[in-house]
Design an enzyme around this catalytic site. Sequence first.
Site, PDB file in Angstrom:
ATOM      1  N   SER A   9      -7.172  -3.788   1.294  1.00  0.00           N
ATOM      2  CA  SER A   9      -6.210  -2.712   1.017  1.00  0.00           C
ATOM      3  C   SER A   9      -6.794  -1.330   0.831  1.00  0.00           C
ATOM      4  CB  SER A   9      -5.387  -3.062  -0.227  1.00  0.00           C
ATOM      5  OG  SER A   9      -4.494  -4.093   0.085  1.00  0.00           O
TER       6      SER A   9
ATOM      7  N   LYS B 125      -3.320   5.042  -6.178  1.00  0.00           N
ATOM      8  CA  LYS B 125      -2.375   4.082  -5.630  1.00  0.00           C
ATOM      9  C   LYS B 125      -1.417   3.734  -6.774  1.00  0.00           C
ATOM     10  CE  LYS B 125      -2.679  -0.465  -3.362  1.00  0.00           C
ATOM     11  NZ  LYS B 125      -3.621  -1.516  -2.917  1.00  0.00           N
TER      12      LYS B 125
ATOM     13  N   SER C 200      -2.888  -2.181   2.010  1.00  0.00           N
ATOM     14  CA  SER C 200      -1.711  -1.737   1.311  1.00  0.00           C
ATOM     15  C   SER C 200      -1.802  -0.295   0.785  1.00  0.00           C
ATOM     16  CB  SER C 200      -1.424  -2.681   0.139  1.00  0.00           C
ATOM     17  OG  SER C 200      -2.463  -2.629  -0.816  1.00  0.00           O
TER      18      SER C 200
END
Lengths: 467, 441
Positions: free
Chosen positions: A171, A72, A147
């Site tokens: 997330s 990420k 996310s």
Amino acid sequence: MLLDLSIQTLAQKLRGKEISSADLIRESYAQIDRFDKKVNSVITLVDQEEVIEKAKNVRFTSPLSGIPFVMKDAYLTKGVRTTAASKILDDFIPPYSATVYRRLEEAGAILIGKLNMDAWGHGASTENTDYDPTKNPWDMTRSAGGSGGGPAAAIASRFCSFGIGEDTGGSIRNPAAWNNISAMKVTYGRVSRYGAIAYASSLDTMGPTAKLVEDCAYVLEVIAGHDPYDATSSSHPVSSYVKELRQSIRGKRLAFPTEFYGDALDGEIKEAIAKAREEFVSLGAIVEEVSLPLLEHGVSVYYILAPSETSSNLSRYDGIRYGNGRDLFTRETKRRIMTGTYALSSGYYDAYYKKAQKARSLFIDQYAKLLSRYDALLAPVTPIMPPKFGQLLDDPVKNMMADLYTVPVNIIGLPSLALPCGFGKDGLPIGMQLVGRMFSEGELFALGHAYQESTDWHRKQPVMLER
Amino acid sequence: MHTYEPVIGLEIHVELKTASKMFCGCPADHFGKKPNTQTCPVCLGLPGALPVPNKKAAEWTIMLGLALGGDIADVSKFDRKHYFYPDLPKGYQISQYDQPIARGGALKFKVQSSKFKSGYEKTVRIDRIHLEEDTGKLQHATVDGKKVTLVDFNRSGVPLVEIVTEPDLHNAEEAREFLKKLHQIVRYLVISDADMEKGSMRLEPNISLRKAGAKGLPPYKVEVKNINSFRFATLAINYEIARQRSILDDGKVPIQETRGWDEGKAATVTQRSKEEASDYRYFPEPDIPPMSFAKEQIRQLADQIGELPDEKVKRFEKEYGLEQRDIAILTETRELADYFEECVNIGKIPAQKLANWIINRKVDINAVLPARLVASILKAGEVIKVPTDLIATVLSENPKAVSDYKAGKEQALMFLMGQVKRQLPQGDSQQILEALKIALG
């Protein structure tokens, strides 16, 4: 294809010289080249030649050696652009690396890309990104979740073997559920936060995500443990998660909290988890219905604490040092900064932040009591199926409610394993989570692994890959 | 015209001289270093960087708290104090809000006063002592003909202790004596150089006036920043007292504000008024777990404090029987006191004589080893002994000079000394003069 194989199998083949790391890397880049124009999971791709060069020189010191992975874009990777999906850091090349990245590099794992997310972790759909939303490989008209939508979509699309996500309020778990992959939200303090761009410091956790629960265990074993650069990292000993994977789950006690199965929950998800419950019973576990009445307050508590901390953490992006101004924050980020600034203002602090901290203690107590009698609780990850683009973006409250089942875990700091447990009638994936006691990742892996040994939801791939 | 009583409190910042900074491994000694050469992701506030507290700094703050008689918190924590300024890279300063390391305590000191001949003793209560990080430094400069502001982050993250007093002071002289005493204690603890010129000790007085005889705090207070010497502290306080008095005499109330000391104007000037005051949005620093201090740990730190100035004065009085004035000078710094005692411990010269030598001759304690000093005093003593014969010889050989001197010609004495010096070039002129005078009756 090679990237369908487990980490364990890949590691064996690499050592036996049946395959080379460069083969794996080439497959990764070929997949990305073929599919990412549509999926849009990658923000920054590491130069292929450079990566292949690294792959050629890899020494096999750990099961992750020579294996391609993604992160990420919240993790600092020395020399590789890191944006947190915000234009504010559009040209930020970190001068140092996150501890998690350093440990993976030392283990010989090979980073191929920095992946899409809601900017700064603010969102549950990867729509609040400055690099265009990531699409769900199972249905390109839908969100990949957030996310960390980028890494999840990339794993589902077989762009890499595993990913490193980050979970502040769901997330890592929410995108896992919506992409039919597995992910471990670790106990707070289990994995170092050093070098991970902070969203909400007291809630942020760094964890692995992969096709299989088993793969997550391999990765966590490498990244977990105390870090002298993170004062909140725990010195609790790290188990051998790979060994614990194969423990019997016979007699394990699972709690089935009824509040999680109320009206807010989508019918298809409810049905899928009911089946998973039966599966656990047939595997020898004991499942009992329990009550966790605080659930409905989780979102309220979370949306005080997280914005408060994020309003503070984002102060450093004041337009002076990183070249780009605050006007580049997304609407969602501005909303959270304003909410948090308000909650921390003198005169409002007691009514909001302090009260939320008190509520946090109540959550800790209630879950601790329950988990003294049960090994884990079985719950859905999200109340809704992967939404169409715009559905969450246009409705901030709906956006918050997507976090209903995930945020209590962060408020308390518990570990939670998300894994696939079925599909809806439209062929969209459904996930469940197993929430355990502090530092019980090993037990959760065993539960998840046993489930994946006897089911094959996790083997299903997006139709896109079959063509 | 009313008479007023000034109400003064002090906030003092002291930079600790730990090896490393408060939350990272960079060197804390920043003075005179090339800008931005002592920085890292943590003290630059880079994305993802996390603070790890310096244990030594916390321990030293505890020691200071104990030295001032304060209570050490069982549990203390850090908080974030938010404001935007280019020298503050995170947008917040890590400080302590409601659980400082130490609370309470007091400092006793002597104040010389024209009203009381022998001076008087004053006690000022300490409110709290907490630990925080220093900011970077701005430099306004011209680069390539352009006026710019440069930031140096070498100082960013240096451990800073803040000491806050109760508003127990009533004039500039008291404030000055308090500061001197605090400075002395900090130096005794060897936790800071407390060098005001280098900015490692910084003062902020809060000043307001109430009618003489009135109780309670005035409805306003004025804080003065930018003070880098005891002298400026005195000047600034006196300036404020006069300024506020004339406002009050006009029947108005001075506005609550932060003022700065302008050295050029020798005046305080407005910096920030109450309306512009910041809301710092304090909240507990989530990156650092609360610290807890065990009784045993505090006891061990108390043992490390060593002798403080007041105790040393008492002991010097008792052990060496020195003059009060001499004790005050010898105990001014721990180094001088230690030096004196090392000389005494050599055992060849009485304490008072050593004290006289060290004080009167302003011995450079960093240049002359105690053993050397003792040796040279002994040698000087021998010099005095020799002249009794020599002087007798010189006097008998120069009867004219002797009679001239006795007739009142002072120059004759100098002639005689010249004669002695010829025989004894290493002799101390002052001592020879003394010896001659004695011999001449």
